[in-house]
Design a protein around this motif. Sequence first.
Motif, mmCIF file in Angstrom:
data_model
loop_
_atom_site.group_PDB
_atom_site.id
_atom_site.type_symbol
_atom_site.label_atom_id
_atom_site.label_comp_id
_atom_site.label_asym_id
_atom_site.label_seq_id
_atom_site.Cartn_x
_atom_site.Cartn_y
_atom_site.Cartn_z
ATOM 1 N N ASP A 271 -25.166 -20.151 19.295
ATOM 2 C CA ASP A 271 -24.443 -19.866 18.050
ATOM 3 C C ASP A 271 -25.189 -20.399 16.834
ATOM 4 O O ASP A 271 -25.199 -19.771 15.773
ATOM 5 C CB ASP A 271 -23.030 -20.457 18.093
ATOM 6 N N LYS B 131 -27.868 -17.901 16.215
ATOM 7 C CA LYS B 131 -27.282 -16.689 15.619
ATOM 8 C C LYS B 131 -27.029 -16.910 14.125
ATOM 9 O O LYS B 131 -27.349 -16.055 13.300
ATOM 10 C CB LYS B 131 -25.983 -16.337 16.340
ATOM 11 N N PHE B 132 -26.463 -18.065 13.787
ATOM 12 C CA PHE B 132 -26.209 -18.381 12.383
ATOM 13 C C PHE B 132 -27.522 -18.395 11.592
ATOM 14 O O PHE B 132 -27.613 -17.820 10.505
ATOM 15 C CB PHE B 132 -25.497 -19.733 12.252
ATOM 16 N N PHE C 266 -28.785 -14.835 11.028
ATOM 17 C CA PHE C 266 -28.000 -14.158 9.992
ATOM 18 C C PHE C 266 -28.368 -14.681 8.604
ATOM 19 O O PHE C 266 -28.506 -13.916 7.655
ATOM 20 C CB PHE C 266 -26.503 -14.341 10.227
ATOM 21 N N MET D 37 -19.595 -13.941 11.481
ATOM 22 C CA MET D 37 -19.707 -14.537 12.809
ATOM 23 C C MET D 37 -18.557 -15.490 13.046
ATOM 24 O O MET D 37 -17.988 -16.035 12.104
ATOM 25 C CB MET D 37 -21.059 -15.206 13.028
ATOM 26 N N GLN D 38 -18.239 -15.617 14.303
ATOM 27 C CA GLN D 38 -17.249 -16.613 14.699
ATOM 28 C C GLN D 38 -17.856 -17.449 15.809
ATOM 29 O O GLN D 38 -18.723 -17.001 16.551
ATOM 30 C CB GLN D 38 -15.949 -15.962 15.137
ATOM 31 N N SER D 39 -17.436 -18.689 15.855
ATOM 32 C CA SER D 39 -17.926 -19.600 16.871
ATOM 33 C C SER D 39 -16.837 -20.597 17.200
ATOM 34 O O SER D 39 -16.024 -20.945 16.341
ATOM 35 C CB SER D 39 -19.170 -20.344 16.367
ATOM 36 N N TYR E 294 -14.803 -19.269 11.449
ATOM 37 C CA TYR E 294 -15.100 -17.890 11.058
ATOM 38 C C TYR E 294 -15.932 -17.965 9.780
ATOM 39 O O TYR E 294 -15.558 -18.660 8.837
ATOM 40 C CB TYR E 294 -13.810 -17.106 10.809
#
Length: 182
Positions: A108, A111-112, A115, A129-131, A156
């Motif tokens: 995650d 991913k952040f 982005f 994104m959510q984590s 979120y």
Amino acid sequence: MLKKLQTEFYQDVLNPDQAHNYLSSGNFSGSDLIKIYHNNYFSNLTGALSSTYSCVKRLVGDDFFLMLATQFIRANASKTANLVDYGEGFCGFIEQHEQCQGLPYLADVAKFERFYERCYFSINDKFLMQSQYPIIKIWQLDENSEQLDFNAAGIYLKISKKGGKVVVERLTKQEYDHEQNN
């Protein structure tokens, strides 16, 4: 014929010790010449991954990151000449990597970071994104940070660009759902 040569050349760059002898005369063997490309290829792509995923690198350390990067590069060829485009699947690679299973938040974080960088280099993209992990706090960690609570509720996020700057906003579940539908 050209496609075959390009494919063989690429494979030789990945595995320089098994390179074909492209020059039959001279001071350097084909393997020696390919090693130049190999070193530049891996160095440039490792640098691109290090730049994009600097927090991941900070969290796992230089040696572990280099091992991850090398394995990722061997399995994922660069598809464009733009280094900013490289590393799209790195978060999935981390998520599936056996040695990263003890760090479930790491994918995650990756991913952040992806982005964030994509948003920085875009004109008007936004990413949601959510984590289940406190990604922003992890991203901001340094040696003076206090211990994080990984049992906190999910987060979120909306990552967008405003006035030429990347902005990260925390959203409620309702705002997140609304943004996804727009």
